[in-house]
Each structure stands twice: as structure tokens, then as C-alpha cells.
Design an enzyme around this catalytic site. Structure first.
Site, PDB file in Angstrom:
ATOM      1  N   HIS A  69       9.892 -12.703  12.634  1.00 52.68           N
ATOM      2  CA  HIS A  69       9.352 -11.901  11.317  1.00 52.68           C
ATOM      3  C   HIS A  69      10.257 -11.429  10.241  1.00 52.68           C
ATOM      4  O   HIS A  69      10.134 -10.570   9.477  1.00 52.68           O
ATOM      5  CB  HIS A  69       8.662 -10.653  12.008  1.00 52.68           C
ATOM      6  CG  HIS A  69       9.565  -9.621  13.110  1.00 52.68           C
ATOM      7  ND1 HIS A  69       9.126  -9.249  13.805  1.00 52.68           N
ATOM      8  CD2 HIS A  69      10.900  -9.707  12.838  1.00 52.68           C
ATOM      9  CE1 HIS A  69      10.245  -8.458  14.512  1.00 52.68           C
ATOM     10  NE2 HIS A  69      11.307  -8.746  13.903  1.00 52.68           N
ATOM     11  N   ASN A  82      14.687 -15.893  21.277  1.00 52.94           N
ATOM     12  CA  ASN A  82      15.991 -16.124  20.776  1.00 52.94           C
ATOM     13  C   ASN A  82      16.982 -16.356  21.740  1.00 52.94           C
ATOM     14  O   ASN A  82      16.993 -16.290  22.979  1.00 52.94           O
ATOM     15  CB  ASN A  82      16.681 -15.075  20.253  1.00 52.94           C
ATOM     16  CG  ASN A  82      15.989 -14.674  18.784  1.00 52.94           C
ATOM     17  OD1 ASN A  82      15.283 -15.543  18.321  1.00 52.94           O
ATOM     18  ND2 ASN A  82      15.804 -13.475  18.508  1.00 52.94           N
ATOM     19  N   HIS A 120      16.908 -17.443  11.375  1.00 49.73           N
ATOM     20  CA  HIS A 120      17.662 -16.506  10.948  1.00 49.73           C
ATOM     21  C   HIS A 120      18.909 -16.743   9.800  1.00 49.73           C
ATOM     22  O   HIS A 120      19.701 -16.012   9.687  1.00 49.73           O
ATOM     23  CB  HIS A 120      18.617 -15.974  12.347  1.00 49.73           C
ATOM     24  CG  HIS A 120      17.637 -15.192  13.325  1.00 49.73           C
ATOM     25  ND1 HIS A 120      17.728 -15.126  14.570  1.00 49.73           N
ATOM     26  CD2 HIS A 120      16.573 -14.414  13.002  1.00 49.73           C
ATOM     27  CE1 HIS A 120      16.895 -14.457  15.195  1.00 49.73           C
ATOM     28  NE2 HIS A 120      15.974 -14.073  14.180  1.00 49.73           N
TER      29      HIS A 120
END
Length: 456
Positions: free
Chosen positions: A173, A150, A208
Site C-alpha cells: 500500500h 516483506n 518499496h
């Protein structure tokens, strides 16, 4: 059995590497070499020793040759796959991302993707990825590249910008956990106990901040139960991996109240955990103060906690490497190995993935990194075209997607002014005056300057 070489950049990983090694050990049709490269060579050597101990376990069906390399060139040469999972900088550098904004009453539950923390972390991360992409193009241009680092979107964007023909995708995930949440809803209303892989979710957005517009188990639309479920569970919340109040003792847990609140407003479901979703919204909605965060039943993950957890994992790694602790070889719920098997032509898989937009999301710009489902098959990853999300949600996502593109342009050009335009437009910065935003940005920028100047 196919014999392959996997180059693992960040091969000293204290957590994900062991998950990956276990899954590979239980894969009956792949074997070969796992090359470990890390600036922390001692950590890579520990993982080599752990891998060798995994090879000795009776449950292991595929034994791999673990090799520690001293250079990026050496680990990449001959690689069929490149896995990238790094911590850009240190947790002390991450303290800048997460805690400096608190001086201005900006609280972040994660601080690695959106908001001021996401911008700060990107300043450190992109220069590393510029180097990785150039090296991959030079030493293993035909390899498949799997990114786990990230900020996911900007890492993937860097790979494609530096090496346009790279075969890369970003894996996350977060959607998996929401599929578990949907399984719980299905069971409550139908009695059916499904596994998350049996739930087909239509996903669209950015990493996200991905949204689910439909969730089906066979011909059953789980969204048909959503209004009743939320009416019943909204106040106390529900956590798919434990009690609703797990967040009080597990800083990574949440009660899905943010997710349910968004569904009540927009009619589609945020696919990430509450800790991530909240950071893409106006900072007064869910993150105005620690007490407000607590009322929404999730937690602020501090850097001190992460350092403590890292030290515990290092101690555990040492015991696993020495043989004091026997490795437990069991399959995880991660899909990296299945995706590798798919592009090798051994199976076909549909999963959510981060790729450049080539029309799979019609309402976001071409080339922006987006997250949708994709079909993984023989040397191909083909994104699935999505149906439009509600216009209000499109607007939320478009703002955050544009911020990523602006931020990347600024870092690529080493242009502080452009970077600030992305910083000040972050929803979490919405309560700042321009002078406050400039002051905070300057402080965070200076702390990252040694990374930002890398490769300049």
C-alpha cells in the site's frame, strides 16, 4: 453472491487480519469460509472469535465462516485464494536485522526489505515460502495467491521459482500514501479535493523502491505543480496524514523531505514512504546518524517499539475476541478485496502490483520481480508496460533489483558466498570496509542459520 474459501497463512495476525475481515464483511457479493492457519494457534483462535463478533454487527453485510486449521494441508485444500501475511521468526530475530548493523554505524528506519536487515530477514523468510509454494502446488494449484509479507520481492520470487505456474502477486500500500500526498498538492494548487483512487499514477520499479513518472487527475498533470510545491514546502516538509512533525510521536510518519529531495534531483517521485526510500540509497545520504535522520524528518523504528506495539495489539485482540470491545466495522483504503473481486470477474481494477518481469519494465531483467500497474480482471492479472525512467534512476533500481536476484540464488543454493555478494553490495553497506562487511555478515548469518537450514 459468490461462495469462496480463503486460506489465510498467518491467520493470527494482530493488525492486518482485522482490516481484511472488516473489508470482507462489507463486501456484498462474496461470502464463504476464511481458514486461519498460524503457528501461534491461540492468536488464530482469537481472530476466529473476532470474526464471529464482526458477523454479529448490524453494519455487516456478508457473514463468513471462520475456521482454525492445524496444518498447512488442511487450510489449503479447496482454497480459491491464499493470503500470506507472516512475521518470519520473532521480533527478537528482527532485532538482529535492525540493530546489529548499528555497531558499524549503519542505521535502518525499517530494516525489512533492503540493506543488511533485508538480507537477514530474507534468510528467514525464503525457506518458509519454499514450503508454502510446494504446498500450494500440491493442494490448491488453481488458487490465487496474494502476498503481503516483506521482503515482498523475494517472497514473490520464491513462489514463482518453486511453483512456476502459480497465480500469485504481491500487494503493497505504499503507493496509496503517495497518492494521498499528490491529492494534497492538487488541492493546494487547484482547490480540487480528490480521492486517491481518482489519481492515476504511472509506476515502475521494485517494491518499496517504485517511482512515479506521471500523476494525473483527469487531464491535470500534478507534476506540473511539483517544482513550485517543493520550493514552498521542502524545508518544513509535508505529511499527508497529519502535521509535518508527526514523526516525532509516530515512528511510522515522515515529512516527505526525502521524496522531495529525490524529485529535485531526478524529476520523478519515489512512490514509497521516506522510511523505505532512504534504505535503498547510500547510507551517508539520509541515514548516516540518528541526528541526520531527524534532520530529514522521519524516524528510526526500533524493535522495542514494535514489541510494545505488538503487546498492545494482543491485549486489544483479547478484548475484541471476548466482546469487551465492540468491533468497528468500516471499510479500509486497502484493495485486497477489490482485487479478489476482479479476478473473480465481478469488476475490473487497475492497481500497483508485484509480478515477475515479462517485459513490463524493459530495462530490468526478465523474471526479476518488479512493481508496476496491472489490470485485474476475470482470472487474469495483466501488467501495464511502463515508459523508461531517467537513466540515473534506472541505475539505482537495477543495482537493488540485481541484489535481490543474487540473494535469492544464494539462499536457494544455500551458498553463503553468493549471499555475501548481495549483502556487501547493499547501498546501506557502502561505508563498510570488506573486513567490516564480512564480520557483520557472519554475525547476522549465524543468528539466522536455524531458519536458513530449513528445507535444506
Amino acid at each position: 453472491m459468490k461462495n469462496i474459501k480463503i486460506a489465510y497463512i498467518g491467520g493470527g495476525s494482530k493488525q492486518w487480519a482485522r482490516v481484511f475481515m472488516n473489508d470482507l464483511a462489507l463486501c456484498s457479493d462474496l461470502t464463504g469460509e476464511i481458514g486461519l492457519f498460524d503457528i501461534d494457534k491461540e492468536a488464530a483462535v482469537r481472530n476466529q472469535q473476532i470474526g464471529n463478533n464482526i458477523n454479529k454487527q448490524p453494519e455487516t453485510v456478508s457473514r463468513w465462516n471462520y475456521v482454525v486449521y492445524d496444518s498447512l494441508k488442511e487450510v489449503l485444500c479447496g482454497a480459491d485464494f491464499v493470503v500470506i501475511s507472516i512475521l518470519p521468526g520473532t521480533f527478537e530475530d528482527m532485532r538482529v536485522d535492525v540493530h546489529y548493523p548499528e555497531k558499524y554505524n549503519i542505521y535502518q528506519s525499517v530494516g525489512d526489505t533492503a540493506g543488511p536487515g533485508g538480507v537477514s530477514r530474507a534468510l528467514r523468510t525464503v525457506p518458509f515460502y519454499e514450503e508454502f509454494a510446494a504446498a500450494i502446488e500440491k493442494y490448491c494449484p488453481d488458487a490465487w495467491v496474494i502476498n503481503f509479507t516483506n521482503p515482498m520481492s523475494i517472497c514473490t520470487k520464491t513462489l514463482y521459482d518453486v511453483f512456476p505456474s502459480v497465480k500469485a502477486f504481491g500487494c503493497c500500500h505504499e503507493v496509496f500514501h503517495t497518492q494521498d500526498f499528490l491529492c494534497d498538492i492538487l488541492e493546494e494548487f487547484t482547490g480540487i479535493k480528490a480521492k486517491r483512487k481518482e489519481i492515476y499514477t504511472e509506476v515502475a520499479g521494485i517494491n518499496h523502491f517504485t517511482w512515479i513518472s506521471s500523476a494525473k487527475y483527469k487531464d491535470i498533470e500534478i507534476f506540473d505543480f511539483m517544482d513550485d510545491y517543493i520550493a514552498k514546502h521542502f524545508e518544513e516538509g509535508h505529511y499527508e496524514h497529519g502535521p509535518a512533525d508527526s514523526y516525532k510521536t509516530d515512528t511510522f510518519a515522515y515529512a516527505n523531505r526525502v521524496k522531495m529531495d529525490m524529485y529535485k534531483r531526478y524529476g520523478v517521485l519515489g512512490a514509497a514512504g521516506d522510511r523505505h526510500l532512504a534504505e535503498f540509497m547510500n547510507n551517508k545520504w539520509y541515514l548516516a546518524s540518528p541526528s541526520q535522520v531527524d534532520s530529514w524528518k522521519f524516524a528510526l523504528t526500533t524493535v522495542d517499539f514494535r514489541i510494545k506495539q505488538m503487546n498492545e495489539r494482543i491485549e486489544e485482540s483479547k478484548k475484541l475476541a471476548s466482546g469487551e470491545i465492540k468491533p468497528e466495522v468500516k471499510k479500509s483504503d486497502e484493495e485486497a478485496v477489490e482485487l479478489m473481486r476482479s479476478v473473480l470477474g465481478l469488476t475490473t481494477t487497475i492497481s500497483n502490483v508485484n509480478l515477475p518481469n515479462r517485459g513490463q519494465i524493459s530495462w530490468l531483467p526478465e523474471g526479476s520481480i518488479v512493481e508496476t500497474n496491472a489490470v485485474f480482471s476475470n482470472d487474469r492479472v495483466v501488467p501495464v508496460t511502463t515508459k523508461p525512467l531517467p537513466v540515473a534512476v534506472q541505475s539505482l533500481v537495477r543495482r537493488c533489483s540485481d541484489n535481490i536476484d543474487i540473494l535469492y540464488e544464494g539462499i536457494k543454493k544455500r551458498d553463503k558466498k553468493i549471499i555475501f555478494e548481495s549483502f556487501v553490495n547493499q547501498p546501506l553497506c557502502s561505508s563498510l570496509t570488506l573486513d567490516e562487511a564480512r564480520s557483520l555478515f557472519d554475525e547476522m548469518y549465524e543468528k539466522n542459520l536455524r531458519f536458513f537450514q530449513k528445507n535444506n
